[in-house]
Design a protein around this motif. Structure first.
Motif, PDB file in Angstrom:
ATOM      1  N   TYR A  48       1.651 -66.978 -60.154  1.00 46.63           N
ATOM      2  CA  TYR A  48       2.088 -67.558 -58.883  1.00 46.63           C
ATOM      3  C   TYR A  48       3.010 -66.594 -58.129  1.00 46.63           C
ATOM      4  N   GLY A  49       3.972 -66.027 -58.839  1.00 46.59           N
ATOM      5  CA  GLY A  49       4.889 -65.097 -58.198  1.00 46.59           C
ATOM      6  C   GLY A  49       4.192 -63.833 -57.737  1.00 46.59           C
ATOM      7  N   THR A  50       3.270 -63.336 -58.555  1.00 50.92           N
ATOM      8  CA  THR A  50       2.507 -62.137 -58.179  1.00 50.92           C
ATOM      9  C   THR A  50       1.667 -62.398 -56.939  1.00 50.92           C
ATOM     10  N   PHE A  51       1.074 -63.577 -56.863  1.00 49.48           N
ATOM     11  CA  PHE A  51       0.284 -63.930 -55.679  1.00 49.48           C
ATOM     12  C   PHE A  51       1.156 -63.933 -54.428  1.00 49.48           C
ATOM     13  N   CYS A  52       2.329 -64.525 -54.507  1.00 49.28           N
ATOM     14  CA  CYS A  52       3.224 -64.571 -53.349  1.00 49.28           C
ATOM     15  C   CYS A  52       3.615 -63.176 -52.886  1.00 49.28           C
ATOM     16  N   MET A  53       3.956 -62.309 -53.833  1.00 46.30           N
ATOM     17  CA  MET A  53       4.329 -60.940 -53.471  1.00 46.30           C
ATOM     18  C   MET A  53       3.150 -60.202 -52.858  1.00 46.30           C
ATOM     19  N   PHE A  54       1.965 -60.417 -53.379  1.00 44.78           N
ATOM     20  CA  PHE A  54       0.773 -59.796 -52.799  1.00 44.78           C
ATOM     21  C   PHE A  54       0.570 -60.255 -51.358  1.00 44.78           C
ATOM     22  N   VAL A  55       0.715 -61.562 -51.111  1.00 45.05           N
ATOM     23  CA  VAL A  55       0.532 -62.100 -49.760  1.00 45.05           C
ATOM     24  C   VAL A  55       1.504 -61.440 -48.796  1.00 45.05           C
ATOM     25  N   TRP A  56       2.773 -61.382 -49.158  1.00 39.13           N
ATOM     26  CA  TRP A  56       3.787 -60.849 -48.245  1.00 39.13           C
ATOM     27  C   TRP A  56       3.610 -59.350 -47.987  1.00 39.13           C
ATOM     28  N   THR A  57       3.296 -58.603 -49.027  1.00 36.27           N
ATOM     29  CA  THR A  57       3.125 -57.157 -48.834  1.00 36.27           C
ATOM     30  C   THR A  57       1.816 -56.844 -48.111  1.00 36.27           C
ATOM     31  N   PHE A  58       0.759 -57.571 -48.438  1.00 36.63           N
ATOM     32  CA  PHE A  58      -0.532 -57.356 -47.774  1.00 36.63           C
ATOM     33  C   PHE A  58      -0.433 -57.670 -46.288  1.00 36.63           C
ATOM     34  N   CYS A  59       0.123 -58.830 -45.959  1.00 34.90           N
ATOM     35  CA  CYS A  59       0.249 -59.221 -44.549  1.00 34.90           C
ATOM     36  C   CYS A  59       1.158 -58.258 -43.792  1.00 34.90           C
ATOM     37  N   PHE A  60       2.222 -57.811 -44.435  1.00 33.22           N
ATOM     38  CA  PHE A  60       3.127 -56.845 -43.795  1.00 33.22           C
ATOM     39  C   PHE A  60       2.388 -55.541 -43.484  1.00 33.22           C
ATOM     40  N   ALA A  61       1.626 -55.050 -44.462  1.00 38.19           N
ATOM     41  CA  ALA A  61       0.929 -53.771 -44.280  1.00 38.19           C
ATOM     42  C   ALA A  61      -0.100 -53.849 -43.152  1.00 38.19           C
ATOM     43  N   ILE A  62      -0.897 -54.920 -43.124  1.00 33.21           N
ATOM     44  CA  ILE A  62      -1.923 -55.060 -42.088  1.00 33.21           C
ATOM     45  C   ILE A  62      -1.282 -55.268 -40.718  1.00 33.21           C
ATOM     46  N   ALA A 101       4.460 -69.801 -48.891  1.00 30.65           N
ATOM     47  CA  ALA A 101       5.693 -70.493 -48.501  1.00 30.65           C
ATOM     48  C   ALA A 101       5.864 -71.815 -49.238  1.00 30.65           C
ATOM     49  N   VAL A 102       4.755 -72.375 -49.721  1.00 34.21           N
ATOM     50  CA  VAL A 102       4.820 -73.602 -50.510  1.00 34.21           C
ATOM     51  C   VAL A 102       4.986 -73.285 -51.989  1.00 34.21           C
ATOM     52  N   ILE A 103       4.232 -72.298 -52.469  1.00 38.83           N
ATOM     53  CA  ILE A 103       4.227 -71.993 -53.904  1.00 38.83           C
ATOM     54  C   ILE A 103       5.564 -71.429 -54.376  1.00 38.83           C
ATOM     55  N   ALA A 126      16.882 -68.032 -49.677  1.00 38.53           N
ATOM     56  CA  ALA A 126      16.752 -67.230 -48.462  1.00 38.53           C
ATOM     57  C   ALA A 126      15.329 -66.705 -48.300  1.00 38.53           C
ATOM     58  N   ALA A 127      14.722 -66.258 -49.404  1.00 42.08           N
ATOM     59  CA  ALA A 127      13.347 -65.770 -49.351  1.00 42.08           C
ATOM     60  C   ALA A 127      12.399 -66.889 -48.938  1.00 42.08           C
ATOM     61  N   SER A 128      12.646 -68.097 -49.417  1.00 41.38           N
ATOM     62  CA  SER A 128      11.796 -69.233 -49.062  1.00 41.38           C
ATOM     63  C   SER A 128      11.900 -69.555 -47.575  1.00 41.38           C
ATOM     64  N   VAL A 129      13.114 -69.444 -47.022  1.00 39.19           N
ATOM     65  CA  VAL A 129      13.310 -69.701 -45.596  1.00 39.19           C
ATOM     66  C   VAL A 129      12.538 -68.687 -44.762  1.00 39.19           C
ATOM     67  N   PHE A 130      12.659 -67.402 -45.112  1.00 40.20           N
ATOM     68  CA  PHE A 130      11.955 -66.368 -44.354  1.00 40.20           C
ATOM     69  C   PHE A 130      10.443 -66.458 -44.563  1.00 40.20           C
ATOM     70  N   ALA A 131      10.011 -66.926 -45.732  1.00 39.34           N
ATOM     71  CA  ALA A 131       8.578 -67.136 -45.953  1.00 39.34           C
ATOM     72  C   ALA A 131       8.050 -68.209 -45.010  1.00 39.34           C
ATOM     73  N   GLY A 132       8.844 -69.253 -44.788  1.00 36.24           N
ATOM     74  CA  GLY A 132       8.451 -70.285 -43.836  1.00 36.24           C
ATOM     75  C   GLY A 132       8.411 -69.766 -42.409  1.00 36.24           C
ATOM     76  N   LEU A 133       9.394 -68.921 -42.056  1.00 35.38           N
ATOM     77  CA  LEU A 133       9.408 -68.322 -40.720  1.00 35.38           C
ATOM     78  C   LEU A 133       8.218 -67.383 -40.528  1.00 35.38           C
TER      79      LEU A 133
END
Length: 303
Positions: A48-62, A101-103, A126-133
């Motif tokens: 679950y944590g690995t998936f979240c980190m992948f989402v944030w880094t992938f979306c940031f890169a693109i 942001a949910v997981i 704080a990370a959860s708040v920014f994930a929601g934003l």
């Protein structure tokens, strides 16, 4: 001496000053902040944590790639339909970011400090708040770039195009539940349902791929008519799966209408079967709505 480019300015200021550009800058900022907080002190573990980190880094890169290409006009050198690509990515990023942001808070945030410590807890909150934003920022881009009635725009920016991304995403959720000890191989009927999920997913990805690469105009057959026909077939196939799957999983003759009392949490086939049933109906509804909209649009491959 004044030198001017015959093709206009080299840099496109609107890429960062327009409403869509500002939304993308916020996406980049929130995404970087989120995975930095998690990597620095918040921490993550397991799938679950690995998936979240992948989402944030992938979306940031693109997102950085999109901003850079539009700011420097380099997107005009790419052999893809840029409008379809950005619209498809915005929808995909919205779905992925809301999932993360949910997981992340569900599995990693707690109100008390024990046993992780107050500092780690605060970083995770704080990370959860920014994930929601981050999710809000991507949703705003989808809202701003969506097709308006009568507007000539990219196919992926239309309701039908955006639904294709959602359908593929929901199918991925179904596949995740299938591999989580769903016992789909127990009956031929449930195997048929897996074939339905797989066929519709592959065909949906093909439609998105042709639209993003801008190759729809080069095909020897009318692509838009084929998409409508495929969507109709997908509705029929999902209707069959929506009937067959619950019968062979929850009818007392083949399965269990209630969750077994001794079923382990997180490793229960009944839970996976329930998730599959729910999202089968979700995707059926999405395909029905898609069919209604797909008859009223025309493809534009060069935008």
């Amino acid at each position: 001496m004044v030198m001017e480019s015959a093709g206009g300015p080299y840099l496109n200021a609107a890429a960062v000053t327009s409403s869509v550009g500002i939304a993308r800058l916020l996406q980049m900022t929130f995404g970087c902040t989120t995975f930095s907080l998690v990597a620095h002190q918040g921490g993550f573990s397991a799938a679950y944590g690995t998936f979240c980190m992948f989402v944030w880094t992938f979306c940031f890169a693109i997102t950085v790639f999109i901003i850079a290409c539009e700011f420097t006009h380099l997107h005009s050198c790419l052999r893809i339909s840029w409008g379809n690509f950005t619209a498809a990515f915005a929808m995909l990023a919205t779905l992925m970011s809301v999932t993360a942001a949910v997981i992340y808070p569900l599995y990693f945030v707690q109100l008390g400090c024990y046993p992780i410590g107050c500092e780690v807890r605060d970083f995770r909150i704080a990370a959860s708040v920014f994930a929601g934003l981050l999710f809000v920022a991507y949703a705003v881009e989808v809202f701003l770039t969506r097709a308006k009635p009568g507007q000539v725009t990219s196919y992926m920016a239309t309701v039908s195009g955006l639904l294709k991304i959602v359908q593929a995403f929901v199918a991925c959720i179904i596949f995740g539940a299938l591999v989580n000890d769903s016992q789909y191989g127990k009956y031929v009927a449930t195997q048929w349902c897996v074939a339905v999920f797989s066929f519709c997913f592959v065909m949906t990805v093909v439609v998105v791929a042709f639209s993003v690469t801008g190759k729809t105009a080069t095909l020897w057959f009318p692509f838009e008519r084929s998409v409508v026909v495929y969507t109709f077939v997908a509705v029929l196939l999902y209707v069959s799966a929506a009937v067959v799957w619950p019968v062979f999983c929850f009818d007392s003759k083949y399965g269990s209408p209630r969750r077994p009392a001794l079923c382990a949490k997180g490793r229960c086939p009944w839970d996976s079967q329930l998730v599959i049933a729910i999202f089968t109906y979700v995707n059926l509804l999405l395909y029905v709505v898609d069919l209604a909209y797909s008859q009223r649009i025309r493809f534009v491959s060069h935008l």
